[in-house]
Motif scaffolding. Structure first.
Motif, PDB file in Angstrom:
ATOM      1  N   GLU A 151       4.762  11.805   2.877  1.00  0.00           N
ATOM      2  CA  GLU A 151       4.002  10.960   3.789  1.00  0.00           C
ATOM      3  C   GLU A 151       4.452   9.504   3.765  1.00  0.00           C
ATOM      4  N   VAL A 152       5.434   9.164   2.945  1.00  0.00           N
ATOM      5  CA  VAL A 152       5.849   7.767   2.777  1.00  0.00           C
ATOM      6  C   VAL A 152       7.260   7.558   3.338  1.00  0.00           C
ATOM      7  N   PHE A 183       5.095   5.542  -6.225  1.00  0.00           N
ATOM      8  CA  PHE A 183       4.852   6.086  -4.892  1.00  0.00           C
ATOM      9  C   PHE A 183       4.769   7.616  -4.873  1.00  0.00           C
ATOM     10  N   GLN A 185       2.600   9.865  -6.013  1.00  0.00           N
ATOM     11  CA  GLN A 185       1.327  10.437  -5.566  1.00  0.00           C
ATOM     12  C   GLN A 185       1.109  10.202  -4.076  1.00  0.00           C
ATOM     13  N   GLU A 186       1.516   9.041  -3.579  1.00  0.00           N
ATOM     14  CA  GLU A 186       1.317   8.710  -2.166  1.00  0.00           C
ATOM     15  C   GLU A 186       2.111   9.623  -1.232  1.00  0.00           C
ATOM     16  N   THR A 187       3.218  10.198  -1.729  1.00  0.00           N
ATOM     17  CA  THR A 187       4.014  11.082  -0.860  1.00  0.00           C
ATOM     18  C   THR A 187       3.233  12.329  -0.461  1.00  0.00           C
TER      19      THR A 187
END
Length: 832
Positions: A151-152, A183, A185-187
């Motif tokens: 998602e990043v 980053f 976890q944000e993916t």
């Protein structure tokens, strides 16, 4: 006397020496390169790892592992890595990559090589990505472009040329992409079933690594983690590449053996020509010992000089290995002098030339002075005993040398037995051909054709030696091509419409239907829908895995105890499986002692059989099972295979993810579908099997090049033996030529006789090697790879005619002088 006699025969002896040079060059080049590779791996071990030691785990560290990490002072850097699809917004394309989320100053040894150089230091602060240099070129990316991971979307700080911890081969399939750890976890890619590696890097140059491995590694193993030190990693790498080096050494050693056989044959002819000189020497008072030592000194000098030249050639040849094997090597190999390889080359040249020349030399001991006046049969009674002793010496040397290379007496015995069987078969084929020609001699053929066949039986013929030399070289190269073909056939997808060429991994349960619909909407079939559950072995036959680890007498393989198994459930066998024992159970309703199916390798390593009990920890739930059957699994097939299969009715409600397979028409269709899937389902990883097959084929081609290189030495040795044979028997051929011309033969007819003779030798040697390779390849396919065998056409259409023509040209080239020799040359020699 040895110097004077050798100087007069230097042309003949130089060709004998060339056989030794080729064999020594082959052995020294491989041995020296292997020594340099091990040395470089050892010297660069910290650079390969990037730290002094690593603690790694497939799961987030539990409380016990966290305590061990804290007791070590805490990691100096950490990383999470996993395979995933990455999208490139600039081109609208996507690719499977190895995502590496790093925090801290890794690497602490070695270099994070990037372009621009500053990207290696700034990417974490800037929240940017480093993208593999090959991917940057492939997708026409520049620093400043972007890459989307999950998602990043990250800006690309630079191209990544090298990073410790990346395998060259795996990087060809999933190239590395480095992003900041924060980053990850944000993916949104850390989901159920994701294949994650957690790695913790430590910099402690003064740490006692042996003690750490001895005491901490078992504790970490019990918690599903592992400790790797730079020394153990380099040792494992050295062994892995050392095994390949041992194989190549044996191939090179065969080339050396052929050279020695050529020397034995050539010295046999050479000594026969010297027997009258030996008799004259004995007439004027020379002893047996003196006459023997004259020629022994000649051969010893040849071996020593051949060893020196061969060693120099081998050291030069090793320079090309890093060029052709660069992608397969774990380090940049800096070539330097390898004392062990140099000493071995010098000693082998001297020792083997003497050893293989001993039996021909022994004939000088039994020469009577009367042979100076008349031809007399030599008493062979004692020479037969000498042959037995020399043969035992040769076999003993072969065993000891192969044992030195392989460090295993069973493999050494197998190697020596294999050499003997191969040589016996080739010699048998040669003898059978000769016997058949004698029995069914074509008396109706014209004079030229008949006489060329008879030349195969003439005195001082080289038929057997050349068949052995040419046959072995042809055998090695042909077996390589046959084997490579059926290895590729095992991985080939074929034209079967039900054979998948794309695999979709990490599909969550709630995504399964949507992903399948996307594939169907684009007009492609969903070929398989495979549920996967992760679990670990909890106990075997009632004994817990922790107790088994502590049991020093246990023979259960450690991977069974530490591995996180990916397991499926279904009601039938698939094409790559065959029931070995027990009965297949399709479906059950009771969860008491669940009947499961295990693969034969799992059964062998876990020391269990049908009826034995196992318990599994399925994400916190303990399941009691019993082995209902054992399957033979063809792991070489390009499809998903499993060590453990449950029946239907048990795991349907367990936390799981799904793997779907499909088949697309071509590369463009594959790229289009991947783009759509990555856009809608960024967590799904896609394996395009076409790309994997290209990597496998490139790997086999590189390995085949180096084996071809070694086999070429065998062919070249055979050619030198051929040259030596022609040179050695030159006088015999001149005499035959004069006699033929005396009875009316023309030079054109004699040339045809010679051409046909060498054509027969080329056909016989090449055909013997190819027939033997057909047999060995069939046995390999049947018993080792369990694969159907379809012979490659290359050995028949290229190798066989090429070798035949080469033998013909060399034979003719060296016989022109014989044919043109004036009759007076023979008359002068007869009068001496």
């Amino acid at each position: 006397m040895a110097w004077r006699d050798g100087k007069a025969s230097r042309r003949k002896l130089l060709l004998f020496m060339a056989s030794i040079i080729m064999g020594i060059a082959a052995v020294v080049s491989i041995q020296s390169f292997g020594d340099n590779l091990k040395k470089n791996i050892s010297e660069q071990s910290k650079s390969l790892m990037g730290a002094d030691f690593i603690v790694d785990s497939r799961n987030p560290p539990n409380e016990r592992v966290e305590g061990i990490l804290d007791s070590l002072g805490g990691p100096d850097a950490k990383e999470i890595n996993f395979p995933s699809m990455a999208a490139f917004p600039k081109s609208g394309t996507s690719k499977l990559v190895q995502v590496r989320g790093i925090e801290g100053g890794f690497p602490f040894y070695g270099v994070l090589e990037t372009v621009p150089v500053s990207a290696a230091n700034n990417y974490q602060q800037e929240g940017a990505a480093l993208v593999d240099a090959t991917v940057m070129l492939q997708y026409n990316l520049q620093p400043g472009d972007s890459i989307k991971v999950g998602e990043v979307t990250f800006p690309i700080a630079g191209s990544l040329r090298s990073i410790p911890g990346s395998s060259g081969l795996f990087s060809s399939i999933a190239p590395p992409v480095v992003i900041p750890y924060r980053f990850i976890q944000e993916t949104g890619l850390i989901q159920k079933g994701s294949r994650l590696d957690y790695e913790f890097y430590f910099v402690q140059p003064d740490a006692n690594l042996e003690k750490l491995e001895k005491y901490l590694d078992p504790l970490l193993d019990a918690e599903g983690a592992d400790l790797d030190t730079h020394t153990s990693t380099s040792a494992n790498l050295g062994r892995r590449y050392g095994n390949f080096g041992k194989f190549l050494n044996l191939v090179a050693f065969i080339a050396l053996l052929l050279g020695c056989i050529g020397i034995a044959s050539a010295i046999n002819i050479y000594i026969k020509e010297k027997l009258r000189s030996v008799a004259v020497l004995k007439c004027i008072g020379a002893t047996k010992r003196q006459t023997f030592l004259i020629y022994l000194l000649q051969i010893g000098a040849l071996g020593l000089i051949g060893g020196i030249i061969g060693t120099i050639v081998g050291l030069i040849l090793q320079q090309v290995f890093p060029i052709f094997l660069g992608d397969l090597l774990p380090v940049d190999v800096q070539i330097s002098l390898a004392p062990k390889a140099i000493a071995m080359g010098l000693l082998l040249g001297l020792f083997m030339s003497i050893l293989f020349a001993l039996y021909p030399l022994m004939s000088t001991l039994y020469v009577s002075p009367l042979q100076a006046l008349r031809v007399q049969e030599v008493d062979r009674s004692r020479s037969k005993r000498g042959l037995a002793l020399v043969s035992l010496g040769i076999l003993g040397f072969l065993f000891l040398f192969s044992y030195w290379l392989l460090k295993d007496w069973r493999y050494s015995v197998s190697f020596v037995a294999g050499i003997l069987i191969t040589f016996v078969i080739l010699a048998g084929l040669s003898a059978l051909a000769m016997k058949t020609i004698k029995k069914y001699f074509p008396t109706s053929w014209n004079f030229t054709a008949r006489h060329s066949l008879l030349n195969l039986f003439r005195p001082q013929n080289q038929t057997l030696t050349l068949v052995l030399a040419i046959g072995i070289g042809t055998f090695l190269i042909s077996t390589l091509y046959f084997t490579k073909d059926f290895l590729l056939a095992k991985t080939a997808m074929g034209t079967d419409p039900n054979s998948p060429n794309m695999i979709l991994l990490d599909i969550q349960t709630e995504q399964k239907e949507a992903v399948a619909n996307t594939i169907l909407r684009d007009g492609y079939p969903v070929l398989t829908n495979i549920p996967i559950i992760t679990m670990r072995v909890n106990s075997i036959q009632g004994k817990g895995v922790n107790d088994i680890r502590k049991d020093t007498t246990s023979t259960i393989n450690s991977w069974i105890l530490n591995h996180e198994f990916r397991v499926t459930y279904r009601d039938s066998l698939i094409a790559s499986e065959k029931l070995e024992s027990g009965e297949w159970v399709s479906k059950v309703t009771s969860k008491e002692k669940i009947p499961i199916s295990i693969s034969d390798n799992f059964a062998r390593d876990a020391k269990v059989g049908v009826g034995d009990e196992l318990t599994f920890n399925v994400q916190g739930v303990i399941m009691n099972t019993v082995v209902a059957n054992i399957r033979t699994v063809d792991w070489g097939r390009m499809q998903l295979n499993f060590s453990i299969v449950f029946p239907l009715g048990i795991l349907e409600e367990a936390p799981q993810f799904t793997v779907l397979t499909t088949r697309v028409a071509d590369e463009n269709a594959s790229a289009s579908l991947q783009k759509e899937l990555v856009k809608e389902f960024p967590n799904v990883s896609i394996l395009d099997i076409r790309q994997i097959l290209v990597v496998i084929e490139n790997l086999l081609n590189k390995i085949s090049w180096i084996i071809n290189f070694m086999a070429f030495f065998s062919i070249l040795t055979g050619i030198i033996v051929l040259l030596g044979a022609v040179r050695t028997s030159k006088y015999q051929r001149i005499r035959e030529s004069v006699l033929l011309r005396t009875i009316g033969a023309k030079s054109k007819q004699i040339l045809k006789i010679v051409a046909l003779e060498y054509l027969y030798l080329g056909i016989l040697g090449g055909l013997s090697g190819i027939l033997l390779s057909l047999i060995s390849s069939q046995l390999l396919a049947m018993f080792v790879f369990e694969s159907p065998f379809t012979p490659s056409l290359f050995p028949f259409l290229v190798l066989f005619p090429g070798i035949t023509v080469l033998v013909l040209l060399i034979g003719l080239g060296n016989s022109i002088g014989v044919i043109k020799s004036p009759p007076l040359e023979v008359l002068r020699k007869e009068g001496r």
